[in-house]
Every structure is written in C-alpha cells, then in structure tokens.
Design a protein around this motif. Structure first.
Motif, PDB file in Angstrom:
ATOM      1  N   LEU A 107      16.240  40.661  28.218  1.00 58.88           N
ATOM      2  CA  LEU A 107      17.324  41.137  29.068  1.00 58.88           C
ATOM      3  C   LEU A 107      18.568  41.400  28.229  1.00 58.88           C
ATOM      4  O   LEU A 107      18.948  40.577  27.395  1.00 58.88           O
ATOM      5  CB  LEU A 107      17.657  40.112  30.158  1.00 58.88           C
ATOM      6  N   LEU A 108      19.183  42.533  28.459  1.00 60.07           N
ATOM      7  CA  LEU A 108      20.421  42.917  27.776  1.00 60.07           C
ATOM      8  C   LEU A 108      21.480  43.174  28.830  1.00 60.07           C
ATOM      9  O   LEU A 108      21.252  43.927  29.780  1.00 60.07           O
ATOM     10  CB  LEU A 108      20.179  44.186  26.944  1.00 60.07           C
ATOM     11  N   PHE A 109      22.658  42.551  28.662  1.00 58.72           N
ATOM     12  CA  PHE A 109      23.736  42.684  29.632  1.00 58.72           C
ATOM     13  C   PHE A 109      25.019  43.174  28.976  1.00 58.72           C
ATOM     14  O   PHE A 109      25.367  42.724  27.880  1.00 58.72           O
ATOM     15  CB  PHE A 109      24.064  41.328  30.276  1.00 58.72           C
ATOM     16  N   TYR A 110      25.729  44.071  29.650  1.00 53.63           N
ATOM     17  CA  TYR A 110      27.099  44.451  29.300  1.00 53.63           C
ATOM     18  C   TYR A 110      27.970  44.038  30.478  1.00 53.63           C
ATOM     19  O   TYR A 110      27.792  44.554  31.590  1.00 53.63           O
ATOM     20  CB  TYR A 110      27.211  45.955  29.074  1.00 53.63           C
ATOM     21  N   VAL A 111      28.914  43.127  30.253  1.00 56.45           N
ATOM     22  CA  VAL A 111      29.670  42.518  31.342  1.00 56.45           C
ATOM     23  C   VAL A 111      31.163  42.820  31.178  1.00 56.45           C
ATOM     24  O   VAL A 111      31.759  42.493  30.148  1.00 56.45           O
ATOM     25  CB  VAL A 111      29.463  40.988  31.364  1.00 56.45           C
ATOM     26  N   ALA A 112      31.783  43.404  32.206  1.00 54.82           N
ATOM     27  CA  ALA A 112      33.193  43.763  32.125  1.00 54.82           C
ATOM     28  C   ALA A 112      34.095  42.539  32.206  1.00 54.82           C
ATOM     29  O   ALA A 112      35.086  42.445  31.474  1.00 54.82           O
ATOM     30  CB  ALA A 112      33.556  44.741  33.242  1.00 54.82           C
ATOM     31  N   ASP A 113      33.800  41.606  33.091  1.00 50.77           N
ATOM     32  CA  ASP A 113      34.631  40.413  33.268  1.00 50.77           C
ATOM     33  C   ASP A 113      33.719  39.218  33.418  1.00 50.77           C
ATOM     34  O   ASP A 113      33.264  38.893  34.518  1.00 50.77           O
ATOM     35  CB  ASP A 113      35.538  40.568  34.492  1.00 50.77           C
ATOM     36  N   ALA A 114      33.450  38.546  32.311  1.00 50.74           N
ATOM     37  CA  ALA A 114      32.524  37.425  32.327  1.00 50.74           C
ATOM     38  C   ALA A 114      33.101  36.200  33.016  1.00 50.74           C
ATOM     39  O   ALA A 114      32.366  35.370  33.534  1.00 50.74           O
ATOM     40  CB  ALA A 114      32.132  37.065  30.896  1.00 50.74           C
ATOM     41  N   LYS A 115      34.432  36.082  33.046  1.00 50.50           N
ATOM     42  CA  LYS A 115      35.048  34.874  33.594  1.00 50.50           C
ATOM     43  C   LYS A 115      35.197  34.938  35.110  1.00 50.50           C
ATOM     44  O   LYS A 115      35.061  33.927  35.788  1.00 50.50           O
ATOM     45  CB  LYS A 115      36.408  34.641  32.940  1.00 50.50           C
ATOM     46  N   SER A 116      35.494  36.118  35.639  1.00 47.71           N
ATOM     47  CA  SER A 116      35.716  36.266  37.083  1.00 47.71           C
ATOM     48  C   SER A 116      35.025  37.510  37.607  1.00 47.71           C
ATOM     49  O   SER A 116      35.685  38.518  37.913  1.00 47.71           O
ATOM     50  CB  SER A 116      37.223  36.320  37.383  1.00 47.71           C
ATOM     51  N   PRO A 117      33.708  37.500  37.700  1.00 46.13           N
ATOM     52  CA  PRO A 117      32.992  38.693  38.168  1.00 46.13           C
ATOM     53  C   PRO A 117      33.363  39.042  39.600  1.00 46.13           C
ATOM     54  O   PRO A 117      33.634  38.156  40.421  1.00 46.13           O
ATOM     55  CB  PRO A 117      31.522  38.298  38.041  1.00 46.13           C
ATOM     56  N   ASP A 118      33.388  40.320  39.884  1.00 44.27           N
ATOM     57  CA  ASP A 118      33.793  40.830  41.199  1.00 44.27           C
ATOM     58  C   ASP A 118      32.629  40.726  42.180  1.00 44.27           C
ATOM     59  O   ASP A 118      31.970  41.707  42.497  1.00 44.27           O
ATOM     60  CB  ASP A 118      34.260  42.284  41.047  1.00 44.27           C
ATOM     61  N   ILE A 119      32.390  39.495  42.648  1.00 39.09           N
ATOM     62  CA  ILE A 119      31.343  39.240  43.629  1.00 39.09           C
ATOM     63  C   ILE A 119      31.938  38.456  44.789  1.00 39.09           C
ATOM     64  O   ILE A 119      33.008  37.854  44.680  1.00 39.09           O
ATOM     65  CB  ILE A 119      30.152  38.452  43.027  1.00 39.09           C
ATOM     66  N   PHE A 120      31.238  38.461  45.918  1.00 40.03           N
ATOM     67  CA  PHE A 120      31.721  37.735  47.088  1.00 40.03           C
ATOM     68  C   PHE A 120      31.615  36.228  46.871  1.00 40.03           C
ATOM     69  O   PHE A 120      30.595  35.715  46.415  1.00 40.03           O
ATOM     70  CB  PHE A 120      30.909  38.123  48.326  1.00 40.03           C
ATOM     71  N   LYS A 121      32.700  35.530  47.211  1.00 43.44           N
ATOM     72  CA  LYS A 121      32.709  34.063  47.188  1.00 43.44           C
ATOM     73  C   LYS A 121      33.455  33.601  48.437  1.00 43.44           C
ATOM     74  O   LYS A 121      34.479  34.184  48.807  1.00 43.44           O
ATOM     75  CB  LYS A 121      33.406  33.524  45.940  1.00 43.44           C
ATOM     76  N   LEU A 122      32.969  32.543  49.043  1.00 45.47           N
ATOM     77  CA  LEU A 122      33.658  31.995  50.204  1.00 45.47           C
ATOM     78  C   LEU A 122      35.022  31.455  49.783  1.00 45.47           C
ATOM     79  O   LEU A 122      35.126  30.739  48.781  1.00 45.47           O
ATOM     80  CB  LEU A 122      32.845  30.880  50.844  1.00 45.47           C
ATOM     81  N   PRO A 123      36.072  31.761  50.538  1.00 45.12           N
ATOM     82  CA  PRO A 123      37.395  31.214  50.214  1.00 45.12           C
ATOM     83  C   PRO A 123      37.380  29.686  50.319  1.00 45.12           C
ATOM     84  O   PRO A 123      36.673  29.119  51.162  1.00 45.12           O
ATOM     85  CB  PRO A 123      38.299  31.826  51.282  1.00 45.12           C
ATOM     86  N   PRO A 124      38.138  29.018  49.461  1.00 45.70           N
ATOM     87  CA  PRO A 124      38.193  27.547  49.525  1.00 45.70           C
ATOM     88  C   PRO A 124      38.655  27.065  50.897  1.00 45.70           C
ATOM     89  O   PRO A 124      39.514  27.689  51.528  1.00 45.70           O
ATOM     90  CB  PRO A 124      39.233  27.193  48.452  1.00 45.70           C
ATOM     91  N   GLY A 125      38.075  25.969  51.354  1.00 42.76           N
ATOM     92  CA  GLY A 125      38.514  25.348  52.583  1.00 42.76           C
ATOM     93  C   GLY A 125      37.862  25.856  53.845  1.00 42.76           C
ATOM     94  O   GLY A 125      38.113  25.316  54.935  1.00 42.76           O
ATOM     95  N   GLN A 126      37.025  26.873  53.760  1.00 45.49           N
ATOM     96  CA  GLN A 126      36.392  27.409  54.975  1.00 45.49           C
ATOM     97  C   GLN A 126      35.256  26.522  55.471  1.00 45.49           C
ATOM     98  O   GLN A 126      34.950  26.518  56.662  1.00 45.49           O
ATOM     99  CB  GLN A 126      35.897  28.836  54.743  1.00 45.49           C
ATOM    100  N   PHE A 127      34.583  25.824  54.561  1.00 50.35           N
ATOM    101  CA  PHE A 127      33.462  24.973  54.940  1.00 50.35           C
ATOM    102  C   PHE A 127      33.565  23.625  54.232  1.00 50.35           C
ATOM    103  O   PHE A 127      34.200  23.506  53.209  1.00 50.35           O
ATOM    104  CB  PHE A 127      32.137  25.642  54.586  1.00 50.35           C
TER     105      PHE A 127
END
Length: 250
Positions: free
Chosen positions: A230-250
C-alpha cells in the motif's frame, strides 16, 4: 469492491515510526490483513516464490540528501485541494482512462467520497494496482491518494513482485529529499512493515506499507509472508478531513 478508509487505527501503528501522528488510507476492507513481502535492506534479493521472508527492524532518520526538499502536493496531475471534477479530468489525463472506468464509492462512517481506478503497470513491471482518490468530509476536495497492489488487484501478483515493487519505491523515496527527521524505513508494525515514511516541510506525508502476517521462526526470528503493498499520499496526517462526533454528544 474495496472499502476506502482514512484509518484512524493506523495512526497508532505509525506514531512510533516517525514524529507526529499519522492517518492513512487503507484500500483494504475491514478484514484480516493481507500478508506482505519482507522489508530488508535495499538491494537484497527476494526469496523464492511463496516463501516467507524475514522482516528487518532497522530505522533511519537520515535518508534525505541535500537536494531541493521534496514537496508532496498530490500524485501526478491530481493535486490536493482539487474538486472531484478536476480529479476525474486528471485521472483521464494521467492514465488515458475511460470515464466509465472510474468508480465512485462513499464511506458511511467517515462521510468521505472516493474515486477508484484500476491501472495496469502503474509501476513498470509491477502488475495492476488500484488507485483511490479520497475527498474530505467538509472540504469535498482531494485530501489523499492511495495505491494498492495485491492478489485482489492482480491475480498474477506474487510475493516476489510485491517485494520488488516495495524495494523500488523505497529506494526512490529515499532519494527524494524528505525532511530527514521525518524519515523511517523497515519498521515492523501490527500486520506488516512500514518500508518508508517521510514528510515534507508542510507535514504532508508519503507512507509505503507492506501488509502481512508474522511468524516466529528459528532463533526467534520474525518472518513476514507478503500479500499486499500500500502506498499513501496524505495531505494532512494530523487532522484528516473526516467526520468525527463533536465532544460531549455521547
């Protein structure tokens, strides 16, 4: 069809390899990791067909030379930040692909969108690979590109071919001028070996990962049997632009 992920679990695997957390795309679905070729010093000869191969444990932080620093802005004509329409045009330009050969796929958990394309001889004599272009949850723009070589992408793939591909790519990246303190090679991780990891001045990353299963052999030697690269090119390894639940919702 493969499920495309920006796998958060891979962050934990690779943080020990180089400074900073790392999120990486996997073009392999949630299943048992495929075996991978050995990670050994560059220039070593591959083992016989189907034979398990020993995994090296060395690391390096001094592989970059003094040439102009490498900038990771995407892959070929596809650049980070591009729209889906622009990436489709880049894929057609780069690989002379027919529009209907490009497949779309959504990730229901990360709420990202991907384009997939099978490419014969992406690496010369390397067999058919599957490319994936991932678009971010919020930005809807290109955030990551990946390539996978395996039996699933090419039924003629062999351990020797995967091993050869890995060594060719590792040698190439070692001479590309990545930040010296970001470089790691031949690092065993769960389910495989990181053949190369490097970042540019903006912390955009390249990761080359051999997946496989380890076995303990004579003299406590750990052996990895190869099945995928597998070969990956990653624009932002620290904070990828994916969905995450906001803190405190659950």
């Amino acid at each position: 069809m493969h499920r495309i992920y920006l796998v958060p679990a891979l962050v934990g695997l690779l943080t020990s390899v180089a400074a900073g957390p790392l999120a990486a795309q996997s073009a392999v679905p949630k299943q048992k990791a495929a075996p991978a070729p050995r990670a050994v010093a560059a220039g070593a000869a591959p083992a016989a067909a189907g034979a398990p191969v020993a995994a090296a444990t060395e690391t390096s932080t001094a592989g970059a030379d003094d040439k102009t620093a490498k900038a990771i802005d995407g892959f070929r004509a596809a650049k980070f930040g591009m729209s889906e329409a622009d990436v489709r045009a880049a894929m057609i330009k780069d690989f002379n692909a027919k529009p209907d050969a490009i497949r779309a796929q959504d990730n229901a958990s990360e709420l990202t969108h991907s384009l997939l394309l099978s490419v014969p001889e992406l690496l010369p004599n390397g067999g058919t690979a599957e490319l994936s272009y991932v678009f971010g949850y919020k930005s809807k723009s290109l955030i990551q590109i990946g390539a996978v070589w395996s039996k699933a992408t090419d039924t003629a793939m062999t351990p020797e071919k995967l091993f050869s591909n890995a060594n060719i790519l590792r040698a190439h990246f070692m001479g590309e001028g990545f930040k010296p303190d970001s470089i790691a090679v031949n690092m065993p991780v769960a389910g495989g070996i990181v053949m190369f990891r490097g970042s540019d001045a903006k912390d955009r990353s390249v990761i080359l990962l051999l997946q496989g299963t380890f076995e303990n052999k004579e003299n406590n030697q750990r052996v990895l049997t190869p099945t995928s690269l597998l070969l990956f090119y990653v624009a932002d390894a620290k904070s990828p632009d994916i969905f995450k639940l906001p803190p405190g919702q659950f």
